[in-house]
Structure formats: structure tokens, C-alpha cells
Design a protein around this motif. Structure first.
Motif, PDB file in Angstrom:
ATOM      1  N   GLY A   1     -10.311 -71.191  25.105  1.00 62.87           N
ATOM      2  CA  GLY A   1      -9.642 -70.197  24.271  1.00 62.87           C
ATOM      3  C   GLY A   1      -8.395 -70.709  23.585  1.00 62.87           C
ATOM      4  N   THR A   2      -7.634 -69.783  23.040  1.00 58.22           N
ATOM      5  CA  THR A   2      -6.405 -70.092  22.305  1.00 58.22           C
ATOM      6  C   THR A   2      -5.319 -69.125  22.749  1.00 58.22           C
ATOM      7  OG1 THR A   2      -7.734 -70.665  20.368  1.00 58.22           O
ATOM      8  CG2 THR A   2      -5.400 -70.307  19.996  1.00 58.22           C
TER       9      THR A   2
ATOM     10  N   ASP B   1     -11.591 -68.284  28.245  1.00 55.69           N
ATOM     11  CA  ASP B   1     -12.085 -68.128  26.868  1.00 55.69           C
ATOM     12  C   ASP B   1     -11.430 -66.935  26.178  1.00 55.69           C
ATOM     13  OD1 ASP B   1     -13.812 -70.319  27.089  1.00 55.69           O
ATOM     14  OD2 ASP B   1     -15.212 -69.068  28.225  1.00 55.69           O
TER      15      ASP B   1
ATOM     16  N   GLU C   1      -8.629 -65.423  23.468  1.00 54.92           N
ATOM     17  CA  GLU C   1      -7.821 -65.719  22.290  1.00 54.92           C
ATOM     18  C   GLU C   1      -6.739 -64.650  22.270  1.00 54.92           C
ATOM     19  OE1 GLU C   1      -8.992 -65.700  17.806  1.00 54.92           O
ATOM     20  OE2 GLU C   1     -10.421 -66.927  18.944  1.00 54.92           O
TER      21      GLU C   1
ATOM     22  N   ARG D   1      -2.882 -63.608  20.805  1.00 60.90           N
ATOM     23  CA  ARG D   1      -1.746 -63.889  19.931  1.00 60.90           C
ATOM     24  C   ARG D   1      -0.745 -62.754  20.021  1.00 60.90           C
ATOM     25  NH1 ARG D   1      -2.414 -64.047  14.433  1.00 60.90           N
ATOM     26  NH2 ARG D   1      -4.083 -62.523  14.550  1.00 60.90           N
TER      27      ARG D   1
ATOM     28  N   ARG E   1     -10.448 -61.195  22.523  1.00 59.92           N
ATOM     29  CA  ARG E   1      -9.727 -61.642  21.328  1.00 59.92           C
ATOM     30  C   ARG E   1      -8.690 -60.590  21.035  1.00 59.92           C
ATOM     31  NH1 ARG E   1     -13.331 -63.454  16.284  1.00 59.92           N
ATOM     32  NH2 ARG E   1     -11.325 -63.590  15.253  1.00 59.92           N
TER      33      ARG E   1
ATOM     34  N   THR F   1      -4.685 -59.341  19.784  1.00 56.57           N
ATOM     35  CA  THR F   1      -3.433 -59.616  19.086  1.00 56.57           C
ATOM     36  C   THR F   1      -2.540 -58.385  19.210  1.00 56.57           C
ATOM     37  OG1 THR F   1      -2.451 -60.341  17.018  1.00 56.57           O
ATOM     38  CG2 THR F   1      -4.313 -58.852  16.828  1.00 56.57           C
TER      39      THR F   1
ATOM     40  N   GLU G   1     -12.044 -56.877  21.762  1.00 60.79           N
ATOM     41  CA  GLU G   1     -11.405 -57.469  20.592  1.00 60.79           C
ATOM     42  C   GLU G   1     -10.459 -56.473  19.987  1.00 60.79           C
ATOM     43  OE1 GLU G   1     -13.559 -59.084  17.288  1.00 60.79           O
ATOM     44  OE2 GLU G   1     -14.942 -60.109  18.659  1.00 60.79           O
TER      45      GLU G   1
END
Ligand code: G1P
Length: 333
Positions: free
Chosen positions: A269-270, A285, A287, A289, A303, A305, A319
Motif C-alpha cells: 500500500g501507500t 495493502d 492507501e 492519505r 483506500r 483520504t 474506499e
């Protein structure tokens, strides 16, 4: 010098986190918002603090006793949320007529508190203030050519001044302050249903006190989720960033600035920018932010944010943007 910290409020704009955690104890960059301020007070040599508690007051008491055992803490209870003047009035029995710092702890600030120790005798107090564009949201201060307050106007509709009161005060002449507060309380509730502390400062000035303004470098709101995430971003980019040597990072792309605490385990992942991953959190895994991930949370295949994820939460397969309390469980399969 003693400090007064009013923190009786329910912190509704930070729900669901404030359903179990009082607003000043919600974490930003890995620590309770209030801890940054208490550390500043201790650095200044303040040893005695009067906490005006209410909602979840016992949680505040336990936290202060555990983390600041050397502090002499007094607690007074504000049962009715009728404003800042009422809150500070409750601290009067512990003030003993001495000088006070009054701090509202839903913001962090870069302010030189040592000014309170070095103030010329002519001044009865200091109000720290910052120029803002959205003056309508604040109490704004009109000053004379010496920087002395002449007027303070709550939530003005006209730009009488753009110098906003940030909610940080030093008062030397506390006798006059409490007379001002008594005056405000006796005058009845302002149209908004609150007794404003700022009206007591106006009373002081109208009765001959000179209160000066002092500048603030940064001023960081922690009172609602988007602001808290901005403040987190600022802190991880400056004083609070870094990856603990006791964190495990395997094949994760790190986009600085981030804060990854001890015992966190990231795989794939990030992560980043502007992310805090608290101790013991596990990300697989993921993501993530511009977010805060609480201690021991577990994120798999997400995912996210602009999200705030409470401690021990378990999120899989989602997500977008979430704001979930501790122990939340959301698994999309
Ligand atoms: C209070 C004060 C206001 C000040 C503001 C700072 O307002 O009354 O003068 O500018 O805090 O955050 P509140 O935010 O409680 O409406």
C-alpha cells in the motif's frame, strides 16, 4: 501564576470521537490536543491549573492525574453550558486574587506565553490575537495606536477589525476581571444565550484597565474533523513527523510527511502524505492519505483520504472518506 482551562463542552463537532473522549483529549499527531498546551504551561513554570470540567469530566481528571502527576489540579464543574464567562467565574475560589492565564484548548497556537512573565506594570492583561479574513466567526479586537484594546466585538457583521481573539489570555488584574464577569452575569444572557468572557474584558477596559494584544504565529483549530486533519498535517510536517524504529514497514510506499508510531505494522500500500499512524495499528495493502489512524486500528485493502479512524477500529475493503469512532467495525467483502 495559575492557569484556568475551561473544557466542559460536549465537542459535538468532533463526534463520534467525543462520544467517549472529551474534546481536548482527542489525539492529533499522536497526542491529546490538550497535552501540547499543558506542556507549554509547565515550561512556563505554571504548577497549578484550574480545570472547568463538565461533560466526561472524570476522563479529564484521570488523564491529568496519570500524565501530569506533578501538576496541582483543581476541578470545578460547569453544569450548564452558558458560556465562557460562566465557566471562568467558577474558577474564582481557586484564583486567590492572583494573576491567571486562561486558555481554551480547542486550538493549538504558537504564542510567546513568557510575555505574561515580563509584562510592563501599566498593563492589566494580554489577549493573544491573529489577523483573519473570516472575522465574522470570531471576537475581534479594536486597538489604539499602542496596541491596547479599546473594543472587543463578538461575531461582527462588519469588519470593525480583523484581529481575532484566539481564546488565550493573561490577566494580571483578576479582581477587576471577576467584577467584570459578575457584571456580565448580572446583565443577563446576550442575544445568543451565552455569557461572554469577552464582555468582561470590555468591562475591564471601560473601567480604566489597559489590556494589550499580542501576536500569534500559527493558530491551529482542533475543534472539528477537517481542521484537526489540517493541524495533524502541520504537526507531522514540523515537530511530530517520522517513522519509529520500532515500527515495521514492508513494501509500503511512504509519502512524507508521516508519523508512524512504535509497534505499527505496514505491509504494502501507500501511506501519506499528512498521515499519523498510531502505535500498534496494522495496515495491509492500505492507501491512506491526509488521515489519522488510531492506536491498534486494523485497515485491510482500504483506500482512504481525509479520514479519522478511532483506536481499535477494523476496516476492510472500503474506499473514500470516513470518520469512525474507536472499535468501529466495517468489513466490505
Ligand atoms: C470564542 C470567543 C471569541 C474567539 C473564539 C476563538 O468564540 O468568544 O471571541 O474569537 O472563541 O475561537 P466561540 O468560538 O466560542 O464562538
Amino acid at each position: 501564576m495559575k492557569a484556568v482551562i475551561p473544557l466542559a463542552g460536549r465537542g459535538t463537532r468532533l463526534r463520534p470521537h467525543t462520544l467517549t473522549t472529551p474534546k481536548p483529549l482527542v489525539h492529533v499527531a499522536g497526542r491529546p490536543v490538550m497535552s501540547y498546551i499543558l506542556d507549554d504551561l509547565i515550561d512556563l513554570g505554571v504548577t497549578e491549573v484550574i480545570f472547568v470540567i463538565g461533560y466526561l469530566g472524570d476522563v479529564v481528571k484521570e488523564y491529568v492525574a496519570r500524565e501530569y502527576p506533578t501538576l496541582t489540579a483543581h476541578y470545578v464543574v460547569q453544569d450548564v453550558q452558558d458560556g465562557t464567562a460562566g465557566a471562568v467565574k467558577l474558577a474564582e475560589p481557586f484564583a486567590d486574587g492572583g494573576e491567571l492565564l486562561i486558555l481554551f484548548v480547542d486550538t493549538l497556537f504558537d504564542a510567546d506565553l513568557s510575555l505574561a512573565r515580563a509584562l510592563d506594570p501599566e498593563w492589566a492583561g494580554v489577549i493573544w490575537a491573529k489577523e483573519v479574513e473570516d472575522y465574522q466567526r470570531f471576537g475581534v479586537i479594536v486597538t489604539d495606536e499602542h496596541g491596547a484594546m479599546t473594543r472587543i466585538v463578538e461575531k461582527p457583521t462588519e469588519p470593525v477589525s480583523k484581529l481575532a481573539n484566539i481564546g488565550l489570555y493573561y490577566i494580571r488584574d483578576t479582581d477587576l476581571l471577576f467584577r467584570g464577569i459578575d457584571h456580565v452575569l448580572a446583565a443577563g444572557l446576550a442575544s445568543t444565550g451565552e455569557y461572554y468572557l469577552t464582555d468582561a474584558f470590555q468591562y475591564m477596559v471601560d473601567h480604566g484597565a489597559r489590556i494589550r494584544t499580542a501576536p500569534v504565529g500559527g493558530w491551529y483549530d482542533c475543534g472539528k474533523v477537517d481542521a484537526l486533519l489540517e493541524t495533524n498535517a502541520h504537526l507531522v510536517a514540523t515537530s511530530r513527523g517520522g517513522i519509529s524504529p520500532d515500527a515495521v514497514v514492508e513494501g509500503t510506499e511512504i509519502v512524507e510527511p508521516v508519523r508512524v508510531e512504535a509497534g505499527a505494522r505496514l505491509r504494502g500500500g501507500t501511506v501519506g502524505p499528512n498521515v499519523t499512524i498510531e502505535a500498534g495499528a496494522v495496515l495491509e495493502d492500505a492507501e491512506v492519505r491526509h488521515s489519522i489512524v488510531g492506536a491498534n486500528a486494523r485497515l485491510v485493502g482500504v483506500r482512504l483520504t481525509d479520514s479519522m479512524i478511532g483506536a481499535e477500529a477494523h476496516l476492510e475493503g472500503i474506499e473514500g472518506r470516513v470518520n469512525v469512532a474507536e472499535y468501529a467495525e466495517i468489513v466490505v467483502t
